[in-house]
Write a protein that holds these residues in place. Structure first.
Motif, PDB file in Angstrom:
ATOM      1  N   UNK A 173       0.900  -0.982   0.046  1.00  0.00           N
ATOM      2  CA  UNK A 173       0.120   0.156   0.050  1.00  0.00           C
ATOM      3  C   UNK A 173       0.786   1.344  -0.091  1.00  0.00           C
ATOM      4  N   UNK A 174       1.901   1.288   0.800  1.00  0.00           N
ATOM      5  CA  UNK A 174       2.777   2.451   0.813  1.00  0.00           C
ATOM      6  C   UNK A 174       3.398   2.702  -0.657  1.00  0.00           C
ATOM      7  N   UNK A 175       3.683   1.593  -1.299  1.00  0.00           N
ATOM      8  CA  UNK A 175       4.346   1.882  -2.644  1.00  0.00           C
ATOM      9  C   UNK A 175       3.309   2.253  -3.507  1.00  0.00           C
ATOM     10  N   UNK A 176       2.195   1.613  -3.410  1.00  0.00           N
ATOM     11  CA  UNK A 176       1.021   2.140  -4.438  1.00  0.00           C
ATOM     12  C   UNK A 176       0.590   3.533  -4.252  1.00  0.00           C
ATOM     13  N   UNK A 177       0.452   3.941  -3.032  1.00  0.00           N
ATOM     14  CA  UNK A 177       0.200   5.407  -2.756  1.00  0.00           C
ATOM     15  C   UNK A 177       1.150   6.429  -3.016  1.00  0.00           C
ATOM     16  N   UNK A 178       2.517   5.805  -2.705  1.00  0.00           N
ATOM     17  CA  UNK A 178       3.542   6.991  -3.013  1.00  0.00           C
ATOM     18  C   UNK A 178       3.729   7.336  -4.661  1.00  0.00           C
ATOM     19  N   UNK A 179       3.461   6.114  -5.292  1.00  0.00           N
ATOM     20  CA  UNK A 179       3.671   6.461  -6.788  1.00  0.00           C
ATOM     21  C   UNK A 179       2.464   7.070  -7.366  1.00  0.00           C
ATOM     22  N   UNK A 180       1.260   6.962  -6.754  1.00  0.00           N
ATOM     23  CA  UNK A 180       0.038   7.605  -6.966  1.00  0.00           C
ATOM     24  C   UNK A 180      -0.035   9.134  -6.725  1.00  0.00           C
ATOM     25  N   UNK A 181       1.160   9.431  -5.729  1.00  0.00           N
ATOM     26  CA  UNK A 181       1.107  10.839  -5.152  1.00  0.00           C
ATOM     27  C   UNK A 181       2.213  11.587  -5.802  1.00  0.00           C
ATOM     28  N   UNK A 182       3.491  10.831  -6.078  1.00  0.00           N
ATOM     29  CA  UNK A 182       4.501  11.616  -6.355  1.00  0.00           C
ATOM     30  C   UNK A 182       4.686  12.526  -7.691  1.00  0.00           C
ATOM     31  N   UNK A 183       4.148  11.712  -8.782  1.00  0.00           N
ATOM     32  CA  UNK A 183       3.847  12.633  -9.989  1.00  0.00           C
ATOM     33  C   UNK A 183       3.107  13.791 -10.081  1.00  0.00           C
ATOM     34  N   UNK A 184       1.807  13.714  -9.496  1.00  0.00           N
ATOM     35  CA  UNK A 184       0.990  14.945  -9.127  1.00  0.00           C
ATOM     36  C   UNK A 184       1.507  16.098  -8.638  1.00  0.00           C
ATOM     37  N   UNK A 185       2.373  15.668  -7.538  1.00  0.00           N
ATOM     38  CA  UNK A 185       3.088  16.477  -6.632  1.00  0.00           C
ATOM     39  C   UNK A 185       4.034  17.389  -7.342  1.00  0.00           C
ATOM     40  N   UNK A 186       4.767  16.418  -8.116  1.00  0.00           N
ATOM     41  CA  UNK A 186       5.880  16.894  -8.878  1.00  0.00           C
ATOM     42  C   UNK A 186       5.424  18.086  -9.817  1.00  0.00           C
ATOM     43  N   UNK A 187       4.401  17.619 -10.451  1.00  0.00           N
ATOM     44  CA  UNK A 187       3.665  18.786 -11.601  1.00  0.00           C
ATOM     45  C   UNK A 187       3.476  19.947 -10.648  1.00  0.00           C
ATOM     46  N   UNK A 188       2.695  19.815  -9.546  1.00  0.00           N
ATOM     47  CA  UNK A 188       2.324  20.960  -8.851  1.00  0.00           C
ATOM     48  C   UNK A 188       3.464  21.797  -8.509  1.00  0.00           C
ATOM     49  N   UNK A 189       4.473  21.127  -8.168  1.00  0.00           N
ATOM     50  CA  UNK A 189       5.828  21.791  -7.708  1.00  0.00           C
ATOM     51  C   UNK A 189       6.415  22.688  -8.574  1.00  0.00           C
TER      52      UNK A 189
END
Length: 535
Positions: free
Chosen positions: A208-224
């Motif tokens: 779950x940690x790997x799945x959620x981190x992958x789903x979170x990292x790309x959108x956050x990078x775009x927002x940053x």
């Protein structure tokens, strides 16, 4: 979308935690169950060993008794009591063991042990009765007595007790070993179940940690990246709107924000202009306030001019009377007396003006301090009549009407000195604003709670619009200013403050004919001063 993933992940983790808790609780209960079974089996085995040992000790004591006939009977009684207690404990443990039985074989084993315990209890009772009643003394032959007693120890109801006890011990040993093995198996099962669920929980958490981190990292990078572009002033940059619903909405809001920044800058300019306009408006208001302050200063100067006039008039009168009296030849006593009376009247007028001005200087908000003392109503009415007559000019007449009948013990609380100021003010007003050679009327009335004094004149009258403002400081109606231009407009204000300090009331009312009536109400009481009751 991402929120749903978080909720599902948390629910899965919560389910695993609850499952682990349930398994742990079940494992604890199962371990406690088998541990208690093993403890009961071992206690019963220990009690059987102790019972067999004490029975051997009792047999040794019997042999010593038969040989010496001088053995210690206390030791016998101790052994008997201890054996009885051991059998009672065995009986209780057998009952408890039934509660923890898990199979038909367990119940059969327990019932067999119960029979053994019951048989041993009966045998112990028979031995105690035989040893304590000395039935063995009936046998003269020692060999016969030893044989009979040994038979009581070893045989009961055609049962070999030694063999029976040995068999019970062996069976209890087997049961103790079996329950111990069950406890070890249960503990091993618990360990395996907890280890399995722990491994599953760890693996599931990592996934779950790997799945959620992958789903979170790309959108956050775009927002940053988008926020960095906005920070550098590239307001035309737009963040790619993709991914979960929440991040898509967030990217859209960022894009809208960058589009509105220019509009906000323009709005800020307009706001700055509006602020400058507001400052100008506040400056104008401040200028108006300064103008009003200047006008107030002018009014204060005018007030000081009026005060100077009020004080100068009686002072000039005193000075003129003195100069006339001293000018020319000596005059007779009557002329000097008349001059002194005029000087005294002017001095009294001057003192009154000074008192009014001192009261005025204390300020409107300060409470009037009065020293209240009890005074009979009859005495008050006479005092009020005398004070009004003293201040009344000879050009006016006074009609008065006292209350026909009042209780002799009726009284009120009054500061005579300050209330005399009130009477002087209303008398002066009645004279100043009335035609000469007219009649003033003084009347008293009373009800259950209040004594009223009314002074009626035939003066300039009272307009309804002026009624509520006459008690304000410096207020004078148009008719009052025309009749007496030099007035200060503080008399009624002073009178109201003094009357309210007495918990009383004062009001002005227009007459049916030209003129007005001043009504002063004061609370009065009946009985002695200590009783302090309303009439």
């Amino acid at each position: 979308m991402y929120q749903r993933k978080l909720i599902v992940s948390l629910c899965i983790l919560l389910t695993v935690v609850l499952l682990q808790s349930v398994i742990s609780f079940w494992a604890h209960q199962n371990s406690e169950f088998h541990t208690e079974r093993n403890r009961i089996a071992n206690q019963m085995l220990a009690e059987f060993f102790s019972l067999r040992a004490d029975k051997q000790r009792l047999k040794v004591w019997l042999a010593e008794y038969l040989l010496t006939e001088n053995a210690n009977t206390d030791f016998r009684d101790t052994l008997s009591s201890r054996m009885q207690a051991q059998l009672t404990d065995l009986d209780q443990l057998a009952i408890r063991d039934q509660l923890y039985s898990t199979s038909e074989a367990d119940l059969q084993h327990i019932m067999a042990q119960v029979k053994v315990i019951s048989l041993l209890q009966s045998n112990l009772q028979t031995l105690e009765r035989a040893l304590k009643t000395q039935e063995i003394a009936l046998y003269s032959d020692d060999a016969e007595r030893w044989r009979i007693l040994i038979a009581m120890f070893d045989t009961f109801q055609d049962t070999d007790l030694a063999e029976l006890l040995q068999q019970a011990i062996l069976q209890q040993k087997q049961r103790a070993e079996l329950t111990e093995q069950d406890a070890l198996n249960a503990l091993l099962l618990v360990k395996r179940a907890i280890a399995a669920i722990s491994v599953i929980a760890i693996l599931l958490t990592l996934w779950l940690a790997i799945y959620l981190s992958r789903a979170l990292s790309r959108p956050l990078q775009n927002l940053l990246s988008g926020t960095q572009q906005l920070q550098q002033g590239h307001f035309s940059h737009r963040i790619h709107e993709s991914g979960s619903t929440e991040f898509t909405e967030l990217a859209r809001q960022f894009n809208l924000m960058s589009g509105y920044i220019f509009a906000y800058a323009e709005q800020e300019k307009k706001t700055q202009q509006a602020t400058e306009q507001l400052v100008q408006t506040r400056t104008s208001e401040l200028q108006n306030a300064l103008t009003q302050l200047h006008h107030a200063e002018q009014r204060q100067k005018q007030l000081l001019t009026d005060i100077s006039h009020e004080l100068r008039t009686p002072a000039t009168s005193i000075q003129g009377e003195a100069e006339i009296s001293l000018r020319g030849k000596d005059k007779d006593i009557a002329e000097y007396k008349e001059a002194f009376e005029r000087i005294l009247a002017a001095s009294n007028q001057l003192n009154q003006r000074i008192d009014d001005l001192l009261f005025l200087a204390r300020g409107e908000d300060r409470l009037v301090q009065v020293s209240l003392k009890p005074l009979l109503t009859s005495t008050f009415m006479g005092m009020a009549l005398n004070i009004i007559k003293q201040h009344l000019n000879s050009r006016f007449e006074l009609e008065h009407c006292l209350v026909p009948s009042l209780p002799e013990d009726q009284w009120l609380l009054l500061d005579v000195e300050k209330f005399a100021v009130v009477l002087r003010i209303i008398t002066d007003n009645a004279q100043h604003y009335s035609r000469q050679h007219t009649c003033l009327k003084l009347a008293f009335s009373a009800d259950q709670n209040e004594l009223r004094l009314q002074l009626t004149d035939q003066g300039i009258g009272l307009q309804p619009a002026d009624r509520q403002q006459l008690f304000q400081r410096h207020y004078r109606s148009a008719a009052a200013r025309q009749a007496r231009p030099d007035g200060l407009g503080v008399g009624l204000c002073i009178a109201k403050a003094i009357v309210e300090a007495h918990d009383g009331s004062i009001r002005l009312d227009a007459n049916d004919i030209k003129g007005c009536t001043v009504t002063i109400g004061l609370p009065h009481f009946c009985g002695t001063e200590d009783e302090n009751t309303d009439c």
